[in-house]
Design an enzyme around this catalytic site. Structure first.
Site, PDB file in Angstrom:
ATOM      1  N   HIS A  39      43.439  82.268 116.710  1.00  0.00           N
ATOM      2  CA  HIS A  39      43.166  83.362 115.844  1.00  0.00           C
ATOM      3  C   HIS A  39      41.617  83.943 116.458  1.00  0.00           C
ATOM      4  O   HIS A  39      40.668  83.021 117.092  1.00  0.00           O
ATOM      5  CB  HIS A  39      42.881  83.255 114.570  1.00  0.00           C
ATOM      6  CG  HIS A  39      41.713  82.333 113.820  1.00  0.00           C
ATOM      7  ND1 HIS A  39      41.361  82.571 112.536  1.00  0.00           N
ATOM      8  CD2 HIS A  39      41.108  81.396 114.441  1.00  0.00           C
ATOM      9  CE1 HIS A  39      40.106  81.852 112.103  1.00  0.00           C
ATOM     10  NE2 HIS A  39      39.950  81.044 113.436  1.00  0.00           N
TER      11      HIS A  39
ATOM     12  N   CYS B 292      33.342  82.629 116.367  1.00  0.00           N
ATOM     13  CA  CYS B 292      34.672  82.880 115.835  1.00  0.00           C
ATOM     14  C   CYS B 292      35.179  84.135 116.449  1.00  0.00           C
ATOM     15  O   CYS B 292      36.383  84.594 116.093  1.00  0.00           O
ATOM     16  CB  CYS B 292      34.614  82.706 114.458  1.00  0.00           C
ATOM     17  SG  CYS B 292      34.437  80.925 113.949  1.00  0.00           S
TER      18      CYS B 292
ATOM     19  N   HIS C 233      40.298  81.309 119.728  1.00  0.00           N
ATOM     20  CA  HIS C 233      40.103  79.927 119.517  1.00  0.00           C
ATOM     21  C   HIS C 233      41.250  79.365 118.937  1.00  0.00           C
ATOM     22  O   HIS C 233      42.036  79.942 118.072  1.00  0.00           O
ATOM     23  CB  HIS C 233      38.946  79.279 119.305  1.00  0.00           C
ATOM     24  CG  HIS C 233      38.425  80.022 117.786  1.00  0.00           C
ATOM     25  ND1 HIS C 233      38.107  81.165 117.701  1.00  0.00           N
ATOM     26  CD2 HIS C 233      38.742  79.233 116.570  1.00  0.00           C
ATOM     27  CE1 HIS C 233      38.025  81.157 116.268  1.00  0.00           C
ATOM     28  NE2 HIS C 233      38.233  80.063 115.656  1.00  0.00           N
TER      29      HIS C 233
ATOM     30  N   HIS D  47      43.034  76.084 116.122  1.00  0.00           N
ATOM     31  CA  HIS D  47      42.958  75.299 115.172  1.00  0.00           C
ATOM     32  C   HIS D  47      43.897  74.503 114.717  1.00  0.00           C
ATOM     33  O   HIS D  47      45.118  74.878 115.039  1.00  0.00           O
ATOM     34  CB  HIS D  47      42.442  75.857 113.861  1.00  0.00           C
ATOM     35  CG  HIS D  47      41.003  76.506 113.578  1.00  0.00           C
ATOM     36  ND1 HIS D  47      40.006  76.199 113.746  1.00  0.00           N
ATOM     37  CD2 HIS D  47      40.945  78.054 113.581  1.00  0.00           C
ATOM     38  CE1 HIS D  47      38.942  76.887 113.881  1.00  0.00           C
ATOM     39  NE2 HIS D  47      39.653  78.080 113.776  1.00  0.00           N
TER      40      HIS D  47
ATOM     41  N   ASP E 147      53.216  78.350 113.819  1.00  0.00           N
ATOM     42  CA  ASP E 147      52.947  77.123 114.646  1.00  0.00           C
ATOM     43  C   ASP E 147      52.821  77.812 116.053  1.00  0.00           C
ATOM     44  O   ASP E 147      53.937  78.519 116.550  1.00  0.00           O
ATOM     45  CB  ASP E 147      53.984  76.086 114.490  1.00  0.00           C
ATOM     46  CG  ASP E 147      53.537  74.786 115.034  1.00  0.00           C
ATOM     47  OD1 ASP E 147      52.343  74.489 115.477  1.00  0.00           O
ATOM     48  OD2 ASP E 147      54.450  74.002 115.645  1.00  0.00           O
ATOM     49  N   HIS E 148      51.867  77.421 116.723  1.00  0.00           N
ATOM     50  CA  HIS E 148      51.709  77.884 118.268  1.00  0.00           C
ATOM     51  C   HIS E 148      51.845  79.237 118.365  1.00  0.00           C
ATOM     52  O   HIS E 148      52.181  79.903 119.388  1.00  0.00           O
ATOM     53  CB  HIS E 148      52.644  77.127 119.001  1.00  0.00           C
ATOM     54  CG  HIS E 148      52.391  75.721 119.378  1.00  0.00           C
ATOM     55  ND1 HIS E 148      52.431  74.594 118.315  1.00  0.00           N
ATOM     56  CD2 HIS E 148      51.842  75.090 120.453  1.00  0.00           C
ATOM     57  CE1 HIS E 148      52.132  73.670 118.751  1.00  0.00           C
ATOM     58  NE2 HIS E 148      51.609  73.651 120.021  1.00  0.00           N
TER      59      HIS E 148
ATOM     60  N   GLU F 232      41.021  74.044 107.846  1.00  0.00           N
ATOM     61  CA  GLU F 232      40.883  74.896 108.940  1.00  0.00           C
ATOM     62  C   GLU F 232      40.173  73.912 110.098  1.00  0.00           C
ATOM     63  O   GLU F 232      40.400  74.046 111.184  1.00  0.00           O
ATOM     64  CB  GLU F 232      40.114  76.289 108.766  1.00  0.00           C
ATOM     65  CG  GLU F 232      39.937  77.119 110.143  1.00  0.00           C
ATOM     66  CD  GLU F 232      39.255  78.460 109.732  1.00  0.00           C
ATOM     67  OE1 GLU F 232      38.268  78.178 109.407  1.00  0.00           O
ATOM     68  OE2 GLU F 232      39.591  79.508 109.922  1.00  0.00           O
TER      69      GLU F 232
HETATM   70 NI    NI Z   1      38.462  79.808 113.586  1.00  0.00          NI
END
Ligand code: NI
Length: 149
Positions: free
Chosen positions: A16, A35, A41, A43, A81-82, A125
């Site tokens: 995200h 961010c 990036h 998580h 997911d992914h 997160e």
């Molecule tokens: Ni983040």
């Protein structure tokens, strides 16, 4: 009848970028810092789903955990997911903050838990960021399924 709450843990990995079109580039950077990096990036998100209610008199369970797993995997994990959260339709106009993510997961699940009732959703997160939502006290479920608040 005894009541209890059961919490299950789920995981998904997603990318995200924290950004809102309602702020300038400079304001976005000032607000979200690294961010807001345009490359995004990722998580390793951890999701806690808590279901509470009466214990079944025979099984002494609040909810069938296998059924709960099926629902959460289908509705939440497979969806995110992914993936890049910023590409999810629900985030088209919403920033992908942990707050918005935990609210979205609540909304996705609240009408689909296979027994008991959803009492809390938690999202880890990062090592130090945890978000949770237990529903709004203003949201009252009525007989016709309409929420007022
Ligand atoms: Ni983040």
């Amino acid at each position: 009848m005894s009541q209890a709450t059961v919490t299950r843990r789920y995981r998904f990995c997603a990318a995200h970028r924290l950004h809102t079109d309602q702020l300038s580039s400079e304001e976005n950077w000032a607000t979200f810092g690294k961010c807001n990096n345009p490359n995004g990036h990722g998580h390793n998100y951890v999701v806690f789903v808590s279901v509470g209610g009466d214990m079944d008199p025979i099984t002494h369970q609040v909810v069938d955990i296998a059924k709960l797993d099926e629902v959460v995997q289908r509705i939440v994990v497979r969806r995110f997911d992914h993936q890049d959260l910023n590409n999810d339709p629900e985030f088209a106009t919403q920033t992908t903050t942990g707050e918005n993510l935990v609210l979205l997961i609540w909304e996705l699940l609240v009408d689909h838990v296979p027994g008991g009732r959803l009492v809390k959703v938690g999202v880890i997160e990062t090592r130090d960021n945890y978000f949770e939502y237990s529903g709004s006290s203003k949201q009252v479920r009525t007989g016709d399924g309409v929420r007022h608040g």
